[in-house]
Design a protein around this motif. Structure first.
Motif, PDB file in Angstrom:
ATOM      1  N   PRO A   1       3.522  47.843 -58.482  1.00 49.48           N
ATOM      2  CA  PRO A   1       3.947  48.463 -57.217  1.00 49.48           C
ATOM      3  C   PRO A   1       5.350  49.058 -57.326  1.00 49.48           C
ATOM      4  O   PRO A   1       6.273  48.416 -57.832  1.00 49.48           O
ATOM      5  CB  PRO A   1       3.921  47.289 -56.226  1.00 49.48           C
ATOM      6  N   GLU A   2       5.505  50.273 -56.851  1.00 56.45           N
ATOM      7  CA  GLU A   2       6.773  51.000 -56.979  1.00 56.45           C
ATOM      8  C   GLU A   2       7.938  50.230 -56.363  1.00 56.45           C
ATOM      9  O   GLU A   2       9.031  50.186 -56.925  1.00 56.45           O
ATOM     10  CB  GLU A   2       6.647  52.381 -56.329  1.00 56.45           C
ATOM     11  N   GLN A   3       7.722  49.616 -55.198  1.00 63.94           N
ATOM     12  CA  GLN A   3       8.807  48.910 -54.519  1.00 63.94           C
ATOM     13  C   GLN A   3       9.384  47.805 -55.390  1.00 63.94           C
ATOM     14  O   GLN A   3      10.585  47.543 -55.364  1.00 63.94           O
ATOM     15  CB  GLN A   3       8.303  48.327 -53.198  1.00 63.94           C
ATOM     16  N   PHE A   4       8.513  47.175 -56.189  1.00 63.06           N
ATOM     17  CA  PHE A   4       8.943  46.105 -57.084  1.00 63.06           C
ATOM     18  C   PHE A   4       9.438  46.655 -58.418  1.00 63.06           C
ATOM     19  O   PHE A   4      10.516  46.290 -58.902  1.00 63.06           O
ATOM     20  CB  PHE A   4       7.786  45.131 -57.310  1.00 63.06           C
ATOM     21  N   MET A   5       8.665  47.565 -59.014  1.00 59.18           N
ATOM     22  CA  MET A   5       8.988  48.059 -60.344  1.00 59.18           C
ATOM     23  C   MET A   5      10.293  48.852 -60.364  1.00 59.18           C
ATOM     24  O   MET A   5      10.982  48.892 -61.384  1.00 59.18           O
ATOM     25  CB  MET A   5       7.847  48.931 -60.876  1.00 59.18           C
ATOM     26  N   SER A   6      10.658  49.465 -59.238  1.00 56.68           N
ATOM     27  CA  SER A   6      11.876  50.269 -59.190  1.00 56.68           C
ATOM     28  C   SER A   6      13.139  49.440 -59.397  1.00 56.68           C
ATOM     29  O   SER A   6      14.207  49.988 -59.668  1.00 56.68           O
ATOM     30  CB  SER A   6      11.970  51.008 -57.853  1.00 56.68           C
ATOM     31  N   LEU A   7      13.030  48.126 -59.301  1.00 57.61           N
ATOM     32  CA  LEU A   7      14.173  47.246 -59.514  1.00 57.61           C
ATOM     33  C   LEU A   7      14.431  46.986 -61.002  1.00 57.61           C
ATOM     34  O   LEU A   7      15.444  46.401 -61.376  1.00 57.61           O
ATOM     35  CB  LEU A   7      13.963  45.911 -58.790  1.00 57.61           C
ATOM     36  N   GLY A   8      13.489  47.404 -61.850  1.00 55.23           N
ATOM     37  CA  GLY A   8      13.638  47.190 -63.287  1.00 55.23           C
ATOM     38  C   GLY A   8      14.533  48.228 -63.939  1.00 55.23           C
ATOM     39  O   GLY A   8      14.996  49.189 -63.308  1.00 55.23           O
TER      40      GLY A   8
ATOM     41  N   PHE B   1      15.894  52.355 -71.233  1.00 54.90           N
ATOM     42  CA  PHE B   1      15.140  51.495 -72.156  1.00 54.90           C
ATOM     43  C   PHE B   1      14.836  52.227 -73.459  1.00 54.90           C
ATOM     44  O   PHE B   1      14.994  51.681 -74.559  1.00 54.90           O
ATOM     45  CB  PHE B   1      13.854  51.038 -71.481  1.00 54.90           C
ATOM     46  N   ALA B   2      14.397  53.482 -73.343  1.00 51.38           N
ATOM     47  CA  ALA B   2      14.055  54.250 -74.534  1.00 51.38           C
ATOM     48  C   ALA B   2      15.256  54.435 -75.451  1.00 51.38           C
ATOM     49  O   ALA B   2      15.132  54.389 -76.679  1.00 51.38           O
ATOM     50  CB  ALA B   2      13.469  55.603 -74.139  1.00 51.38           C
ATOM     51  N   LYS B   3      16.425  54.644 -74.878  1.00 57.39           N
ATOM     52  CA  LYS B   3      17.637  54.814 -75.693  1.00 57.39           C
ATOM     53  C   LYS B   3      17.974  53.534 -76.460  1.00 57.39           C
ATOM     54  O   LYS B   3      18.579  53.586 -77.537  1.00 57.39           O
ATOM     55  CB  LYS B   3      18.811  55.235 -74.809  1.00 57.39           C
TER      56      LYS B   3
ATOM     57  N   VAL C   1      13.508  45.006 -79.199  1.00 56.25           N
ATOM     58  CA  VAL C   1      13.833  44.234 -77.997  1.00 56.25           C
ATOM     59  C   VAL C   1      14.834  44.979 -77.125  1.00 56.25           C
ATOM     60  O   VAL C   1      15.470  45.943 -77.550  1.00 56.25           O
ATOM     61  CB  VAL C   1      14.382  42.843 -78.371  1.00 56.25           C
ATOM     62  N   SER C   2      15.003  44.475 -75.898  1.00 56.06           N
ATOM     63  CA  SER C   2      15.904  45.147 -74.970  1.00 56.06           C
ATOM     64  C   SER C   2      16.670  44.163 -74.089  1.00 56.06           C
ATOM     65  O   SER C   2      17.888  44.090 -74.157  1.00 56.06           O
ATOM     66  CB  SER C   2      15.116  46.121 -74.088  1.00 56.06           C
ATOM     67  N   HIS C   3      15.991  43.362 -73.287  1.00 62.97           N
ATOM     68  CA  HIS C   3      16.609  42.572 -72.238  1.00 62.97           C
ATOM     69  C   HIS C   3      17.071  41.219 -72.775  1.00 62.97           C
ATOM     70  O   HIS C   3      16.239  40.369 -73.120  1.00 62.97           O
ATOM     71  CB  HIS C   3      15.624  42.338 -71.098  1.00 62.97           C
ATOM     72  N   TYR C   4      18.372  40.993 -72.821  1.00 60.96           N
ATOM     73  CA  TYR C   4      18.874  39.720 -73.349  1.00 60.96           C
ATOM     74  C   TYR C   4      18.473  38.543 -72.466  1.00 60.96           C
ATOM     75  O   TYR C   4      18.408  37.405 -72.934  1.00 60.96           O
ATOM     76  CB  TYR C   4      20.395  39.755 -73.506  1.00 60.96           C
ATOM     77  N   SER C   5      18.175  38.805 -71.195  1.00 63.29           N
ATOM     78  CA  SER C   5      17.725  37.722 -70.318  1.00 63.29           C
ATOM     79  C   SER C   5      16.459  37.052 -70.852  1.00 63.29           C
ATOM     80  O   SER C   5      16.196  35.881 -70.557  1.00 63.29           O
ATOM     81  CB  SER C   5      17.463  38.259 -68.908  1.00 63.29           C
ATOM     82  N   ASN C   6      15.690  37.777 -71.654  1.00 64.08           N
ATOM     83  CA  ASN C   6      14.476  37.192 -72.239  1.00 64.08           C
ATOM     84  C   ASN C   6      14.792  36.014 -73.152  1.00 64.08           C
ATOM     85  O   ASN C   6      13.966  35.107 -73.318  1.00 64.08           O
ATOM     86  CB  ASN C   6      13.715  38.245 -73.042  1.00 64.08           C
ATOM     87  N   PHE C   7      15.973  36.043 -73.767  1.00 63.62           N
ATOM     88  CA  PHE C   7      16.360  34.990 -74.701  1.00 63.62           C
ATOM     89  C   PHE C   7      16.274  33.620 -74.022  1.00 63.62           C
ATOM     90  O   PHE C   7      15.731  32.663 -74.582  1.00 63.62           O
ATOM     91  CB  PHE C   7      17.783  35.259 -75.207  1.00 63.62           C
ATOM     92  N   ARG C   8      16.813  33.543 -72.816  1.00 67.53           N
ATOM     93  CA  ARG C   8      16.808  32.264 -72.088  1.00 67.53           C
ATOM     94  C   ARG C   8      15.391  31.829 -71.764  1.00 67.53           C
ATOM     95  O   ARG C   8      15.052  30.648 -71.903  1.00 67.53           O
ATOM     96  CB  ARG C   8      17.620  32.414 -70.800  1.00 67.53           C
ATOM     97  N   ARG C   9      14.552  32.758 -71.353  1.00 65.38           N
ATOM     98  CA  ARG C   9      13.180  32.407 -70.979  1.00 65.38           C
ATOM     99  C   ARG C   9      12.361  31.980 -72.197  1.00 65.38           C
ATOM    100  O   ARG C   9      11.521  31.079 -72.106  1.00 65.38           O
ATOM    101  CB  ARG C   9      12.515  33.589 -70.276  1.00 65.38           C
ATOM    102  N   ILE C  10      12.604  32.625 -73.321  1.00 64.44           N
ATOM    103  CA  ILE C  10      11.909  32.230 -74.553  1.00 64.44           C
ATOM    104  C   ILE C  10      12.313  30.813 -74.953  1.00 64.44           C
ATOM    105  O   ILE C  10      11.475  29.995 -75.345  1.00 64.44           O
ATOM    106  CB  ILE C  10      12.199  33.237 -75.683  1.00 64.44           C
ATOM    107  N   ARG C  11      13.601  30.517 -74.832  1.00 60.90           N
ATOM    108  CA  ARG C  11      14.072  29.174 -75.159  1.00 60.90           C
ATOM    109  C   ARG C  11      13.447  28.113 -74.246  1.00 60.90           C
ATOM    110  O   ARG C  11      13.211  26.976 -74.670  1.00 60.90           O
ATOM    111  CB  ARG C  11      15.607  29.107 -75.042  1.00 60.90           C
ATOM    112  N   GLU C  12      13.162  28.481 -73.014  1.00 62.28           N
ATOM    113  CA  GLU C  12      12.541  27.534 -72.088  1.00 62.28           C
ATOM    114  C   GLU C  12      11.151  27.114 -72.550  1.00 62.28           C
ATOM    115  O   GLU C  12      10.675  26.045 -72.175  1.00 62.28           O
ATOM    116  CB  GLU C  12      12.456  28.144 -70.678  1.00 62.28           C
ATOM    117  N   ARG C  13      10.505  27.935 -73.352  1.00 66.97           N
ATOM    118  CA  ARG C  13       9.227  27.538 -73.939  1.00 66.97           C
ATOM    119  C   ARG C  13       9.421  26.901 -75.307  1.00 66.97           C
ATOM    120  O   ARG C  13       8.834  25.857 -75.601  1.00 66.97           O
ATOM    121  CB  ARG C  13       8.286  28.741 -74.080  1.00 66.97           C
ATOM    122  N   ILE C  14      10.230  27.528 -76.143  1.00 60.91           N
ATOM    123  CA  ILE C  14      10.341  27.090 -77.535  1.00 60.91           C
ATOM    124  C   ILE C  14      11.016  25.726 -77.647  1.00 60.91           C
ATOM    125  O   ILE C  14      10.595  24.875 -78.450  1.00 60.91           O
ATOM    126  CB  ILE C  14      11.116  28.137 -78.366  1.00 60.91           C
TER     127      ILE C  14
END
Length: 268
Positions: A192-199, A205-207, A221-234
């Motif tokens: 949904p545009e209303q949600f996706m527009s916040l990304g 991203f392409a750059k 990769v792109s978003h460093y915030s993913n690092f924390r979420r990956i650690r929450e699983r690993i």
């Protein structure tokens, strides 16, 4: 990063979002680009907006259409040095037992089998080429953790793309590289545009990712915030191994890779 620059590229899902943004970055570097997407004005307009770009209608869920795409690309360019299997859709949302299995299978036809079809159709001819080439498959942050609730079909498909790519890499000769693109939250039409527009803006991203692709990285990769979420699983996973997995003498005898390597050495 290497100085590798493909002469030509084929991008599925190229009419919008990440696919179009990557195509624009490559086109500005002088790469000839073929955009593949469902037929319609969006695809034609996207190709017209990029210097020298070619549009080719294609439903990636249909292997025959993807093979026709490969035929067209090699006929147009003579060779294809970069393939980005990027086409994807948002999956059905809801609790697992509330999802229609037919909807889940239809989703996999695009988000998983679309990638598989691209690899199957293009790889044999890319292997035969003398020039270095690369195949990148667009996965997701959802290949490593659940970015949102009640997205099981989409998340499962993106986990599958990661696994496919990691295994596929071992099938390839040295001059054909395989890698996986791992977008975080990017503004695309997939939700949904209303949600996706916040990304993150897709151009931004392409750059970030195109230099990594040209550097033939394994994980783009792109978003460093993913690092924390990956650690929450690993971290809990590794903790479970530390506390419960057997480390008795002889445990290493069950390491499949070690056994395969030993058998290969005996054979050689």
């Amino acid at each position: 990063m290497s100085d590798w620059l493909p002469a030509s590229a084929v991008i599925t899902g190229g009419a919008s979002g990440i696919g179009l943004a990557v195509a624009r970055e490559l086109s500005e570097r002088g790469v000839r680009v073929m955009l593949a997407d469902l037929p319609g004005a969006s695809l034609d307009e996207a190709a017209a907006a990029l210097d020298g770009a070619v549009a080719h209608p294609c439903d990636v869920a249909d292997l025959a259409q993807v093979e026709a795409l490969a035929d067209a690309a090699f006929a147009q360019f003579g060779s294809v040095e970069l393939l980005l299997n990027n086409a994807g859709v948002g999956g059905p949302q809801g609790k697992l037992w509330e999802i229609d299995p037919a909807d889940a299978r239809a989703h996999f036809d695009i988000n998983y089998w679309g990638v598989w079809n691209g690899c199957k159709a293009f790889t044999p001819r890319m292997v035969e080429q003398d020039a270095p080439s690369a195949i990148y498959n667009t996965a997701s942050e959802n290949s490593f953790f659940c970015a949102g609730p009640r997205m099981g079909t989409y998340i499962a498909a993106k986990h599958a793309v990661l696994g496919l790519t990691e295994s596929f890499r071992e099938d390839l000769p040295a001059h054909v590289h395989a890698g996986v693109v791992i977008p975080g939250w990017v503004h695309t039409p997939i939700g949904p545009e209303q949600f996706m527009s916040l990304g993150m803006d897709s151009g931004e991203f392409a750059k970030i990712i195109v230099p990594q692709m040209l550097g033939r990285e394994r994980f783009v990769v792109s978003h460093y915030s993913n690092f924390r979420r990956i650690r929450e699983r690993i971290d809990p996973l590794l903790d479970s191994y530390e506390r419960h997995a057997s480390r008795e003498q002889g445990d290493t005898a069950y390491d499949v890779r070690d056994v395969i390597d030993a058998l290969r050495r005996q054979r050689d």
